[in-house]
Design a protein around this motif. Structure first.
Motif, PDB file in Angstrom:
ATOM      1  N   ARG A 146     -38.436   8.754  56.536  1.00  0.00           N
ATOM      2  CA  ARG A 146     -39.179   8.779  57.805  1.00  0.00           C
ATOM      3  C   ARG A 146     -39.889  10.123  57.981  1.00  0.00           C
ATOM      4  O   ARG A 146     -39.415  11.146  57.494  1.00  0.00           O
ATOM      5  N   PRO A 147     -41.027  10.142  58.699  1.00  0.00           N
ATOM      6  CA  PRO A 147     -41.798  11.372  58.893  1.00  0.00           C
ATOM      7  C   PRO A 147     -40.990  12.486  59.559  1.00  0.00           C
ATOM      8  O   PRO A 147     -40.005  12.247  60.249  1.00  0.00           O
ATOM      9  N   THR A 148     -41.486  13.704  59.373  1.00  0.00           N
ATOM     10  CA  THR A 148     -40.867  14.894  59.947  1.00  0.00           C
ATOM     11  C   THR A 148     -41.545  15.231  61.278  1.00  0.00           C
ATOM     12  O   THR A 148     -42.451  14.531  61.719  1.00  0.00           O
ATOM     13  N   GLU A 149     -41.149  16.342  61.858  1.00  0.00           N
ATOM     14  CA  GLU A 149     -41.802  16.837  63.078  1.00  0.00           C
ATOM     15  C   GLU A 149     -42.933  17.812  62.751  1.00  0.00           C
ATOM     16  O   GLU A 149     -43.489  18.430  63.650  1.00  0.00           O
ATOM     17  N   GLY A 150     -43.229  17.973  61.455  1.00  0.00           N
ATOM     18  CA  GLY A 150     -44.304  18.865  61.030  1.00  0.00           C
ATOM     19  C   GLY A 150     -43.994  19.584  59.724  1.00  0.00           C
ATOM     20  O   GLY A 150     -44.807  20.351  59.223  1.00  0.00           O
ATOM     21  N   CYS A 151     -42.843  19.320  59.175  1.00  0.00           N
ATOM     22  CA  CYS A 151     -42.427  19.920  57.909  1.00  0.00           C
ATOM     23  C   CYS A 151     -42.860  19.049  56.734  1.00  0.00           C
ATOM     24  O   CYS A 151     -43.476  18.012  56.914  1.00  0.00           O
ATOM     25  N   VAL A 152     -42.501  19.492  55.542  1.00  0.00           N
ATOM     26  CA  VAL A 152     -42.636  18.713  54.317  1.00  0.00           C
ATOM     27  C   VAL A 152     -41.211  18.399  53.876  1.00  0.00           C
ATOM     28  O   VAL A 152     -40.351  19.289  53.892  1.00  0.00           O
ATOM     29  N   ALA A 153     -40.938  17.144  53.510  1.00  0.00           N
ATOM     30  CA  ALA A 153     -39.576  16.768  53.121  1.00  0.00           C
ATOM     31  C   ALA A 153     -39.574  15.974  51.824  1.00  0.00           C
ATOM     32  O   ALA A 153     -40.457  15.145  51.588  1.00  0.00           O
ATOM     33  N   LEU A 154     -38.576  16.261  51.012  1.00  0.00           N
ATOM     34  CA  LEU A 154     -38.375  15.605  49.716  1.00  0.00           C
ATOM     35  C   LEU A 154     -36.994  14.978  49.660  1.00  0.00           C
ATOM     36  O   LEU A 154     -36.095  15.377  50.415  1.00  0.00           O
ATOM     37  N   ARG A 155     -36.808  14.045  48.743  1.00  0.00           N
ATOM     38  CA  ARG A 155     -35.459  13.562  48.465  1.00  0.00           C
ATOM     39  C   ARG A 155     -34.633  14.753  47.993  1.00  0.00           C
ATOM     40  O   ARG A 155     -35.142  15.640  47.299  1.00  0.00           O
ATOM     41  N   ARG A 156     -33.373  14.754  48.340  1.00  0.00           N
ATOM     42  CA  ARG A 156     -32.512  15.887  47.977  1.00  0.00           C
ATOM     43  C   ARG A 156     -32.505  16.131  46.472  1.00  0.00           C
ATOM     44  O   ARG A 156     -32.587  17.272  46.018  1.00  0.00           O
ATOM     45  N   THR A 157     -32.407  15.074  45.673  1.00  0.00           N
ATOM     46  CA  THR A 157     -32.377  15.250  44.221  1.00  0.00           C
ATOM     47  C   THR A 157     -33.670  15.886  43.721  1.00  0.00           C
ATOM     48  O   THR A 157     -33.644  16.708  42.804  1.00  0.00           O
ATOM     49  N   ASP A 158     -34.808  15.533  44.322  1.00  0.00           N
ATOM     50  CA  ASP A 158     -36.087  16.123  43.921  1.00  0.00           C
ATOM     51  C   ASP A 158     -36.155  17.592  44.339  1.00  0.00           C
ATOM     52  O   ASP A 158     -36.637  18.440  43.576  1.00  0.00           O
ATOM     53  N   LEU A 159     -35.668  17.902  45.519  1.00  0.00           N
ATOM     54  CA  LEU A 159     -35.657  19.293  45.975  1.00  0.00           C
ATOM     55  C   LEU A 159     -34.763  20.144  45.069  1.00  0.00           C
ATOM     56  O   LEU A 159     -35.125  21.268  44.704  1.00  0.00           O
ATOM     57  N   GLU A 160     -33.639  19.601  44.655  1.00  0.00           N
ATOM     58  CA  GLU A 160     -32.754  20.326  43.736  1.00  0.00           C
ATOM     59  C   GLU A 160     -33.437  20.586  42.395  1.00  0.00           C
ATOM     60  O   GLU A 160     -33.269  21.658  41.814  1.00  0.00           O
ATOM     61  N   LYS A 161     -34.210  19.624  41.899  1.00  0.00           N
ATOM     62  CA  LYS A 161     -34.959  19.807  40.642  1.00  0.00           C
ATOM     63  C   LYS A 161     -36.059  20.854  40.800  1.00  0.00           C
ATOM     64  O   LYS A 161     -36.393  21.572  39.851  1.00  0.00           O
ATOM     65  N   LEU A 162     -36.638  20.938  41.982  1.00  0.00           N
ATOM     66  CA  LEU A 162     -37.751  21.849  42.242  1.00  0.00           C
ATOM     67  C   LEU A 162     -37.307  23.308  42.401  1.00  0.00           C
ATOM     68  O   LEU A 162     -38.036  24.224  42.006  1.00  0.00           O
ATOM     69  N   LEU A 163     -36.138  23.537  42.956  1.00  0.00           N
ATOM     70  CA  LEU A 163     -35.700  24.897  43.302  1.00  0.00           C
ATOM     71  C   LEU A 163     -35.796  25.920  42.175  1.00  0.00           C
ATOM     72  O   LEU A 163     -36.228  27.051  42.425  1.00  0.00           O
ATOM     73  N   PRO A 164     -35.411  25.606  40.941  1.00  0.00           N
ATOM     74  CA  PRO A 164     -35.523  26.627  39.888  1.00  0.00           C
ATOM     75  C   PRO A 164     -36.955  27.077  39.599  1.00  0.00           C
ATOM     76  O   PRO A 164     -37.164  28.146  39.039  1.00  0.00           O
ATOM     77  N   TRP A 165     -37.938  26.294  39.998  1.00  0.00           N
ATOM     78  CA  TRP A 165     -39.344  26.608  39.752  1.00  0.00           C
ATOM     79  C   TRP A 165     -39.971  27.440  40.872  1.00  0.00           C
ATOM     80  O   TRP A 165     -41.140  27.816  40.796  1.00  0.00           O
ATOM     81  N   ILE A 166     -39.203  27.685  41.939  1.00  0.00           N
ATOM     82  CA  ILE A 166     -39.730  28.389  43.113  1.00  0.00           C
ATOM     83  C   ILE A 166     -39.099  29.771  43.222  1.00  0.00           C
ATOM     84  O   ILE A 166     -37.889  29.918  43.122  1.00  0.00           O
ATOM     85  N   GLY A 167     -39.961  30.770  43.429  1.00  0.00           N
ATOM     86  CA  GLY A 167     -39.497  32.140  43.611  1.00  0.00           C
ATOM     87  C   GLY A 167     -40.207  32.787  44.783  1.00  0.00           C
ATOM     88  O   GLY A 167     -41.026  32.150  45.461  1.00  0.00           O
ATOM     89  N   PRO A 168     -39.932  34.064  45.026  1.00  0.00           N
ATOM     90  CA  PRO A 168     -40.537  34.761  46.171  1.00  0.00           C
ATOM     91  C   PRO A 168     -42.063  34.810  46.132  1.00  0.00           C
ATOM     92  O   PRO A 168     -42.699  34.943  47.168  1.00  0.00           O
ATOM     93  N   GLU A 169     -42.659  34.679  44.943  1.00  0.00           N
ATOM     94  CA  GLU A 169     -44.128  34.717  44.845  1.00  0.00           C
ATOM     95  C   GLU A 169     -44.763  33.339  44.959  1.00  0.00           C
ATOM     96  O   GLU A 169     -45.989  33.218  44.988  1.00  0.00           O
ATOM     97  N   THR A 170     -43.962  32.276  45.061  1.00  0.00           N
ATOM     98  CA  THR A 170     -44.488  30.920  45.143  1.00  0.00           C
ATOM     99  C   THR A 170     -45.090  30.649  46.522  1.00  0.00           C
ATOM    100  O   THR A 170     -44.533  31.057  47.537  1.00  0.00           O
ATOM    101  N   ARG A 171     -46.190  29.929  46.530  1.00  0.00           N
ATOM    102  CA  ARG A 171     -46.828  29.490  47.771  1.00  0.00           C
ATOM    103  C   ARG A 171     -46.874  27.964  47.774  1.00  0.00           C
ATOM    104  O   ARG A 171     -47.138  27.350  46.749  1.00  0.00           O
ATOM    105  N   VAL A 172     -46.645  27.386  48.939  1.00  0.00           N
ATOM    106  CA  VAL A 172     -46.777  25.936  49.130  1.00  0.00           C
ATOM    107  C   VAL A 172     -48.148  25.720  49.762  1.00  0.00           C
ATOM    108  O   VAL A 172     -48.432  26.250  50.832  1.00  0.00           O
ATOM    109  N   VAL A 173     -48.978  24.952  49.075  1.00  0.00           N
ATOM    110  CA  VAL A 173     -50.347  24.712  49.531  1.00  0.00           C
ATOM    111  C   VAL A 173     -50.434  23.257  50.004  1.00  0.00           C
ATOM    112  O   VAL A 173     -50.361  22.341  49.202  1.00  0.00           O
ATOM    113  N   VAL A 174     -50.592  23.080  51.312  1.00  0.00           N
ATOM    114  CA  VAL A 174     -50.767  21.743  51.883  1.00  0.00           C
ATOM    115  C   VAL A 174     -52.270  21.512  51.987  1.00  0.00           C
ATOM    116  O   VAL A 174     -52.975  22.258  52.661  1.00  0.00           O
ATOM    117  N   GLU A 175     -52.736  20.474  51.288  1.00  0.00           N
ATOM    118  CA  GLU A 175     -54.176  20.193  51.258  1.00  0.00           C
ATOM    119  C   GLU A 175     -54.514  19.022  52.166  1.00  0.00           C
ATOM    120  O   GLU A 175     -53.690  18.229  52.520  1.00  0.00           O
TER     121      GLU A 175
END
Length: 175
Positions: A146-175
């Motif tokens: 279901r939609p968020t209140e303005g955030c971006v949300a992923l399945r937990r398993t997908d977020l866990e897979k993504l975390l090692p690829w994200i660091g302090p220099e990473t930017r999330v670009v919403v297009e």
């Protein structure tokens, strides 16, 4: 640990303005956006996900429910006292605060699983403009996607897979 990506992209696909895909290098995950889709002119309470490039500030996690995640991000376990101020008139608007707190706020330690893993995104912070939106996170999706209140949300398993690829220099670009 994988190479940290400088940017990950959130791109709407299809006719539903609340659905998108998150692209991180060769990874692609379905994600859900705000109930009002995306917006160039984000306002507090409008239910829209802001369009723009946002730095990832830190990972918050429920240490009582989730093992310590693999990431190079700064991390902070969520306690029962952690809140996020969403009151535009308050001096701590769009900031982490601690309970007890009088002004309107969101609890970081939720009864559901949505904030078991939460990436704090640098939206409306330097400078913070009153009413421009607060508590913009990348977090675990609700049941039923279901939609968020303005955030971006992923399945937990997908977020866990993504975390090692994200660091302090990473930017999330919403297009």
């Amino acid at each position: 640990m994988p190479h940290v990506l400088p940017e990950i992209y959130v791109r709407r696909v299809g006719m539903d303005a609340r659905r998108a895909y998150l692209f991180a290098g060769s990874l692609r995950f379905p994600c859900v956006l705000g109930r009002a889709g995306r917006s160039w002119s984000k306002r507090e309470g409008d239910g829209a996900t802001p369009i723009g490039s946002m730095p990832v500030r830190r990972l918050w996690w429920r240490a009582d429910k989730v093992k310590r995640p693999r990431t190079s991000l700064p991390m902070r376990p969520i306690s029962e006292h952690d809140l996020w101020c969403d009151a535009p008139a308050d001096r701590n608007y769009n900031r982490h605060i601690r309970s007890p707190y009088q002004a309107s706020h969101e609890k970081m330690r939720r009864a559901d699983d949505m904030y078991d893993l939460v990436l704090e995104l640098g939206w409306n912070e330097r400078p913070c403009i009153k009413g421009r939106g607060s508590a913009i996170f990348l977090h675990v999706a609700r049941p039923g996607f279901r939609p968020t209140e303005g955030c971006v949300a992923l399945r937990r398993t997908d977020l866990e897979k993504l975390l090692p690829w994200i660091g302090p220099e990473t930017r999330v670009v919403v297009e």
